[in-house]
Design a protein around this motif. Structure first.
Motif, PDB file in Angstrom:
ATOM      1  N   ALA A 147     -37.226  -2.453  55.223  1.00  0.00           N
ATOM      2  CA  ALA A 147     -36.242  -3.273  55.937  1.00  0.00           C
ATOM      3  C   ALA A 147     -34.828  -2.841  55.562  1.00  0.00           C
ATOM      4  O   ALA A 147     -33.949  -2.689  56.416  1.00  0.00           O
ATOM      5  CB  ALA A 147     -36.457  -4.750  55.628  1.00  0.00           C
ATOM      6  N   ARG A 148     -34.611  -2.619  54.270  1.00  0.00           N
ATOM      7  CA  ARG A 148     -33.279  -2.203  53.822  1.00  0.00           C
ATOM      8  C   ARG A 148     -32.940  -0.809  54.343  1.00  0.00           C
ATOM      9  O   ARG A 148     -31.811  -0.543  54.739  1.00  0.00           O
ATOM     10  CB  ARG A 148     -33.165  -2.213  52.302  1.00  0.00           C
ATOM     11  N   ASP A 149     -33.912   0.079  54.372  1.00  0.00           N
ATOM     12  CA  ASP A 149     -33.721   1.432  54.876  1.00  0.00           C
ATOM     13  C   ASP A 149     -33.270   1.387  56.348  1.00  0.00           C
ATOM     14  O   ASP A 149     -32.317   2.064  56.743  1.00  0.00           O
ATOM     15  CB  ASP A 149     -35.042   2.187  54.742  1.00  0.00           C
ATOM     16  N   ALA A 150     -33.954   0.585  57.147  1.00  0.00           N
ATOM     17  CA  ALA A 150     -33.596   0.472  58.569  1.00  0.00           C
ATOM     18  C   ALA A 150     -32.227  -0.179  58.721  1.00  0.00           C
ATOM     19  O   ALA A 150     -31.412   0.252  59.559  1.00  0.00           O
ATOM     20  CB  ALA A 150     -34.657  -0.327  59.309  1.00  0.00           C
ATOM     21  N   TRP A 151     -31.956  -1.209  57.929  1.00  0.00           N
ATOM     22  CA  TRP A 151     -30.649  -1.877  57.967  1.00  0.00           C
ATOM     23  C   TRP A 151     -29.545  -0.870  57.658  1.00  0.00           C
ATOM     24  O   TRP A 151     -28.525  -0.811  58.346  1.00  0.00           O
ATOM     25  CB  TRP A 151     -30.646  -3.031  56.961  1.00  0.00           C
ATOM     26  N   GLN A 152     -29.743  -0.076  56.603  1.00  0.00           N
ATOM     27  CA  GLN A 152     -28.739   0.907  56.185  1.00  0.00           C
ATOM     28  C   GLN A 152     -28.531   1.968  57.263  1.00  0.00           C
ATOM     29  O   GLN A 152     -27.405   2.364  57.540  1.00  0.00           O
ATOM     30  CB  GLN A 152     -29.154   1.572  54.869  1.00  0.00           C
ATOM     31  N   ARG A 153     -29.621   2.412  57.883  1.00  0.00           N
ATOM     32  CA  ARG A 153     -29.508   3.439  58.935  1.00  0.00           C
ATOM     33  C   ARG A 153     -28.679   2.936  60.108  1.00  0.00           C
ATOM     34  O   ARG A 153     -27.784   3.629  60.579  1.00  0.00           O
ATOM     35  CB  ARG A 153     -30.899   3.857  59.396  1.00  0.00           C
ATOM     36  N   VAL A 154     -28.949   1.725  60.599  1.00  0.00           N
ATOM     37  CA  VAL A 154     -28.176   1.235  61.742  1.00  0.00           C
ATOM     38  C   VAL A 154     -26.735   0.925  61.333  1.00  0.00           C
ATOM     39  O   VAL A 154     -25.818   1.088  62.132  1.00  0.00           O
ATOM     40  CB  VAL A 154     -28.836   0.042  62.471  1.00  0.00           C
ATOM     41  N   LYS A 155     -26.535   0.514  60.096  1.00  0.00           N
ATOM     42  CA  LYS A 155     -25.159   0.286  59.624  1.00  0.00           C
ATOM     43  C   LYS A 155     -24.380   1.591  59.660  1.00  0.00           C
ATOM     44  O   LYS A 155     -23.263   1.642  60.176  1.00  0.00           O
ATOM     45  CB  LYS A 155     -25.153  -0.296  58.214  1.00  0.00           C
ATOM     46  N   GLU A 156     -24.970   2.645  59.118  1.00  0.00           N
ATOM     47  CA  GLU A 156     -24.289   3.949  59.098  1.00  0.00           C
ATOM     48  C   GLU A 156     -24.045   4.466  60.511  1.00  0.00           C
ATOM     49  O   GLU A 156     -22.984   5.032  60.798  1.00  0.00           O
ATOM     50  CB  GLU A 156     -25.106   4.955  58.291  1.00  0.00           C
ATOM     51  N   ASN A 157     -25.005   4.275  61.404  1.00  0.00           N
ATOM     52  CA  ASN A 157     -24.870   4.762  62.775  1.00  0.00           C
ATOM     53  C   ASN A 157     -23.947   3.895  63.625  1.00  0.00           C
ATOM     54  O   ASN A 157     -23.540   4.317  64.698  1.00  0.00           O
ATOM     55  CB  ASN A 157     -26.238   4.871  63.449  1.00  0.00           C
ATOM     56  N   SER A 158     -23.629   2.705  63.166  1.00  0.00           N
ATOM     57  CA  SER A 158     -22.782   1.795  63.943  1.00  0.00           C
ATOM     58  C   SER A 158     -21.299   2.051  63.708  1.00  0.00           C
ATOM     59  O   SER A 158     -20.458   1.511  64.404  1.00  0.00           O
ATOM     60  CB  SER A 158     -23.085   0.346  63.587  1.00  0.00           C
ATOM     61  N   GLY A 159     -20.980   2.835  62.691  1.00  0.00           N
ATOM     62  CA  GLY A 159     -19.582   3.082  62.377  1.00  0.00           C
ATOM     63  C   GLY A 159     -18.987   2.051  61.427  1.00  0.00           C
ATOM     64  O   GLY A 159     -17.803   2.092  61.139  1.00  0.00           O
ATOM     65  N   MET A 160     -19.822   1.121  60.930  1.00  0.00           N
ATOM     66  CA  MET A 160     -19.330   0.140  59.973  1.00  0.00           C
ATOM     67  C   MET A 160     -19.007   0.873  58.666  1.00  0.00           C
ATOM     68  O   MET A 160     -19.632   1.873  58.341  1.00  0.00           O
ATOM     69  CB  MET A 160     -20.391  -0.930  59.705  1.00  0.00           C
ATOM     70  N   PRO A 161     -18.042   0.382  57.920  1.00  0.00           N
ATOM     71  CA  PRO A 161     -17.695   1.044  56.659  1.00  0.00           C
ATOM     72  C   PRO A 161     -18.877   1.050  55.694  1.00  0.00           C
ATOM     73  O   PRO A 161     -19.688   0.130  55.700  1.00  0.00           O
ATOM     74  CB  PRO A 161     -16.542   0.203  56.106  1.00  0.00           C
ATOM     75  N   PRO A 162     -18.974   2.082  54.868  1.00  0.00           N
ATOM     76  CA  PRO A 162     -20.085   2.145  53.908  1.00  0.00           C
ATOM     77  C   PRO A 162     -20.003   1.016  52.890  1.00  0.00           C
ATOM     78  O   PRO A 162     -18.948   0.428  52.671  1.00  0.00           O
ATOM     79  CB  PRO A 162     -19.910   3.505  53.234  1.00  0.00           C
TER      80      PRO A 162
END
Length: 165
Positions: A147-162
């Motif tokens: 779940a965290r892996d998928a959350w992190q992937r979409v966060k990175e792909n969304s342009g949200m700050p790291p």
């Protein structure tokens, strides 16, 4: 005769554009816009607070809509189905059917909490995992990394700050 049902275009209630994401719009309105608008309006008194919150909700709703529309759940499902087996947390003898619901849960979690860190709402995800697991054999402690892996992937792909953590 074609018996197929027409695809729901999920029209935006305001612009009528296809592909509206009411959850993302609501999240943006509730989280970002209303608070910022209310704070700005408070400078001019109670009426300003109310007006500022309303204006902020509209602006925040549009921002949340943009975040949610940046996520393609179908593409995420295809990605994880093709790549899950290479992840370090995947246990021998498990299948995508075990991990798939956890990936979907992580994608959904980002669409609901795009401005928060995963650890900030993980207890809520843990609590609700039983109703989201859709046949997965994984308990939360084993589903969490996916779940965290998928959350992190979409966060990175969304342009949200790291993450700052």
């Amino acid at each position: 005769m074609n018996d197929s049902k027409p695809r729901d275009a999920n029209l935006d209630p305001i612009t009528k554009a296809p592909g509206a994401h009411p959850v993302g719009t609501g999240v943006g309105a509730a989280v970002g816009g209303m608070a910022a608008g209310a704070a700005a309006g408070t400078v001019v008194g109670p009426v300003g607070t109310v007006v500022g919150a309303a204006v902020g909700a509209v602006v925040g709703g549009l921002a949340g809509k943009g975040v949610a529309e940046a996520i393609d759940p179908t593409a995420e499902q295809v990605y994880w189905k093709d790549n899950y087996a290479q992840r370090p947390y995947v246990e021998q003898g498990t299948t995508y059917d075990d991990y798939g619901p956890a990936y979907a849960y992580g994608v959904d979690a980002f669409s609901r909490y795009p401005d928060r860190e995963f650890e900030d709402f993980e207890s809520e995800l843990h609590r609700d995992w039983g109703g989201q697991r859709r046949g997965s054999s994984l308990e939360w402690d084993r589903a969490r990394p996916a779940a965290r892996d998928a959350w992190q992937r979409v966060k990175e792909n969304s342009g949200m700050p790291p993450s700052t953590r």
